[in-house]
Design a protein around this motif. Sequence first.
Motif, PDB file in Angstrom:
ATOM      1  N   ALA A 161       0.816  -1.227   0.000  1.00  0.00           N
ATOM      2  CA  ALA A 161       0.000   0.000   0.000  1.00  0.00           C
ATOM      3  C   ALA A 161       0.846   1.273   0.000  1.00  0.00           C
ATOM      4  O   ALA A 161       0.311   2.377   0.094  1.00  0.00           O
ATOM      5  CB  ALA A 161      -0.933  -0.009   1.208  1.00  0.00           C
TER       6      ALA A 161
ATOM      7  N   GLN B 223       1.977   2.825  -5.323  1.00  0.00           N
ATOM      8  CA  GLN B 223       0.654   3.002  -5.942  1.00  0.00           C
ATOM      9  C   GLN B 223       0.624   4.143  -6.953  1.00  0.00           C
ATOM     10  O   GLN B 223      -0.038   4.054  -7.976  1.00  0.00           O
ATOM     11  CB  GLN B 223      -0.400   3.246  -4.845  1.00  0.00           C
TER      12      GLN B 223
ATOM     13  N   LEU C 166       1.200   4.713   3.970  1.00  0.00           N
ATOM     14  CA  LEU C 166       0.209   3.856   3.304  1.00  0.00           C
ATOM     15  C   LEU C 166      -1.067   4.671   3.120  1.00  0.00           C
ATOM     16  O   LEU C 166      -2.135   4.325   3.597  1.00  0.00           O
ATOM     17  CB  LEU C 166      -0.060   2.601   4.146  1.00  0.00           C
TER      18      LEU C 166
END
Length: 315
Positions: A27, A32, A110
Amino acid sequence: MVQSKLLPYAFFEGEFVPADQAKVSIATHALQYGTGVFGGIRGYLDRDGETINIFRLPDHARRLMQSARFLRAELPYDADRVAEIIVELVKRNAPTFDIYIRPFIYKADLELGPKLKGIRDELAIYMIPLQEYLPITHPIRLMVSSWRRVEDNIVPSRGKVSGAYINSALARDQAEECGFDDAIMLNAAGKVAEGSGANLFIVRGGALITTPVTADILEGITRRSLLEFARDLGIPIEEREIDRSELYICDEAFLCGTGVQIAPIGSIDGRPVGNGQIGPITARLQQVFFALVRGEESPYQHYLTRVKIEQPAGA
Ligand code: PMP
């Protein structure tokens, strides 16, 4: 093939750790959203066999911190400290071969949502063995990509921003699918920008020509070095826009960068560059560069950080 076996130690979350322990969560913001910036630095084994010559370490550390500013990264390190940590990591890894050093500053929380402020930043550094990334002893075959180079108002091209390398990957992938070694990318204005991971030079009428830093290129440290070497050799240099059609009529061309080093170009879009062989100016610059990084007598020795390798007891 680029080897990717990590050297035993990495720097991660403020400490030197075994490289296989330098791991992040799935995460992680940077994973990402591509919110990381990285550097690429070479350490060459000196001809004495016991020293690693790191090429322009302070300049690479400075550019890394500059790239980090685009992401508003806040870290307890300055460029000098990053350079010191890299030297310490080279000593701990004690390589007796050429290496590639990859420092990475990344958004480590995260956190959901692509933004920059208020997300914890971290510095990680790892190293791999690296020989040639592209051939340097025989000319490579390039194509002009149909992918445009990411432009400054989209993602700053003068920063080594992780997410932006999708652009390079698309161009390189297309080139390989079409049977070429790599791609040359044009910018949004349709002028020549650079390779997928390297700057581009051409030679016309005895002058060495490269695109300006405002052409949506990475401000390459190898590029800057070669301009200096050429000027000192009395070769006329020009930093100016390059048209695509100039690629088809130039006398010499090469890619340059930390990974690529100096890679002579034999053809572009199937059209031979010069006589298709390594040109004299390209060969001369290769000589100057490799003499320096291997520790031979050179006027540019101040560009090397020399790290003496001591093998651990019992090794
Ligand atoms: N352009 C791009 C897109 C790159 O990724 C690189 C490699 N860092 C370069 C140019 C060459 O820069 P340098 O000489 O500083 O490695």
